[in-house]
Design an enzyme around this catalytic site. Structure first.
Site, PDB file in Angstrom:
ATOM      1  N   TYR A  47       0.903  -1.341  -0.112  1.00 58.39           N
ATOM      2  CA  TYR A  47      -0.047   0.028   0.147  1.00 58.39           C
ATOM      3  C   TYR A  47       0.886   1.160  -0.003  1.00 58.39           C
ATOM      4  CZ  TYR A  47      -3.538  -3.317   1.676  1.00 58.39           C
ATOM      5  OH  TYR A  47      -4.340  -4.575   1.768  1.00 58.39           O
ATOM      6  N   HIS A 131       0.200 -12.293   1.542  1.00 54.84           N
ATOM      7  CA  HIS A 131      -0.718 -11.334   0.760  1.00 54.84           C
ATOM      8  C   HIS A 131      -0.853 -11.806  -0.606  1.00 54.84           C
ATOM      9  CE1 HIS A 131      -1.257  -6.794   0.122  1.00 54.84           C
ATOM     10  NE2 HIS A 131      -2.544  -7.480   0.062  1.00 54.84           N
TER      11      HIS A 131
END
Length: 314
Positions: A47, A131
């Site tokens: 992110y 992830h």
């Protein structure tokens, strides 16, 4: 498993997801979440090329460490590159100072977590997730064979409290629940008011195995985020197809008959399942956080769910 607040703060937006957020607005969003009772915060190196982790850590600094839980993710290492251009191709309005390198090896997992702790300014995180393994299907077995055991070892050593996966595909999540001893799954977009493909086998399996599910993407990237569904609403971060626009509007109409709104029902629906312990909602401003908290706080009439089922919408 760790205890999480029913509403979690998703920190991708304060990593400049799609558009820039200044430091003050990012900090104010975290402050508003804290004031609303949120004690679970989720981030990832992906992110904003680490910006989300840095901002989240700075905003949480000074708060009692035992009073909140943080999750971050592993699987993408950030390697420095010569600055140039931006990262919008990957969804983030940040300068390209690093490149992402997929790495689900044991060493990669440990290096990623160490870097995340440095960016967060924390001595530990509570939950670490493999992830987006669903985006790299060829690496699924390696992630389970090398990356997950490294996380399990860190859990056994007390370095982290819980481990799991953060995915969009419920099928991959189900495979990990069957093949490993994950504590938790962050599942994005596949158990929402709009669609529930995870309900048939995945969620019951999690109940049987004692795996906590954190429901993310509960607005399906925007389609369920407003009381009235606009023509340009998005679904899975692209223009929503006509059939889903029509379905969302039918759901919104039923919500209106019960004196509630589409986003209010959307944020509360996943928590009705016994496997789901928290709803994770991304926010880029204090106003968005307060709205989300209000959606969760106002009770939804039980008859709403009955009417949605009766009309074939659940």
């Amino acid at each position: 498993m760790i205890t999480l607040s029913r509403l979690g703060f998703g920190a991708a937006p304060i990593g400049n997801l799609y558009s820039a957020v200044d430091d003050g607005a990012a900090s104010a969003a975290v402050d508003a979440a804290w004031e609303a009772g949120v004690r679970y915060f989720d981030t990832a190196p992906h992110y904003g090329l680490g910006l989300s982790e840095r901002r989240l850590g700075a905003a949480l600094a000074g708060r009692p460490r035992d009073a909140f839980a943080v999750s971050t993710k592993v699987g993408r290492l950030l390697e420095p590159v010569a600055p140039g251009g931006d990262d919008l191709a990957n969804g983030f309005a940040v300068p390209t100072t690093h490149r992402r390198v997929w790495d689900f090896s044991a060493d990669g997992v440990r290096r990623s977590l160490e870097s995340s702790l440095d960016r967060l300014g924390l001595d530990r995180v509570d939950l670490v997730l493999l992830h987006d393994v669903d985006l790299r299907p060829a690496e699924r077995d390696r992630a389970a064979r090398e990356g997950f055991p490294a996380l399990a070892e860190l859990r056994a050593q007390g370095v982290v409290r819980a481990v799991g996966v953060g995915l969009n595909a419920w099928e991959t999540a189900e495979w990990f629940v069957r093949e490993t001893d994950v504590d938790a799954v962050v599942l994005a977009g596949r158990y929402t008011l709009l669609e529930q493909p995870a309900a048939a086998s995945f969620l019951p399996l999690c109940v049987r195995r004692g795996v906590s599910v954190i429901a993310a993407g509960v607005f399906n990237s925007g389609l369920l985020a407003r009381a009235e569904v606009p023509d340009d609403a998005t679904y899975d971060y692209a223009a929503a197809p006509p059939d889903l626009l029509a379905r969302a509007r039918r759901i919104a109409e039923v919500c209106g008959r019960h004196g509630t709104t589409l986003p209010q029902a959307a944020i509360q629906f996943p928590l009705r399942h016994p496997a789901v312990v928290s709803v994770l909602v991304g926010a880029r401003s204090a106003a968005e956080v307060r709205a989300d908290a209000a959606y969760l706080a106002e009770p939804v009439p039980a008859a709403l769910w009955d009417d949605l089922r009766a009309e074939g919408l659940l």
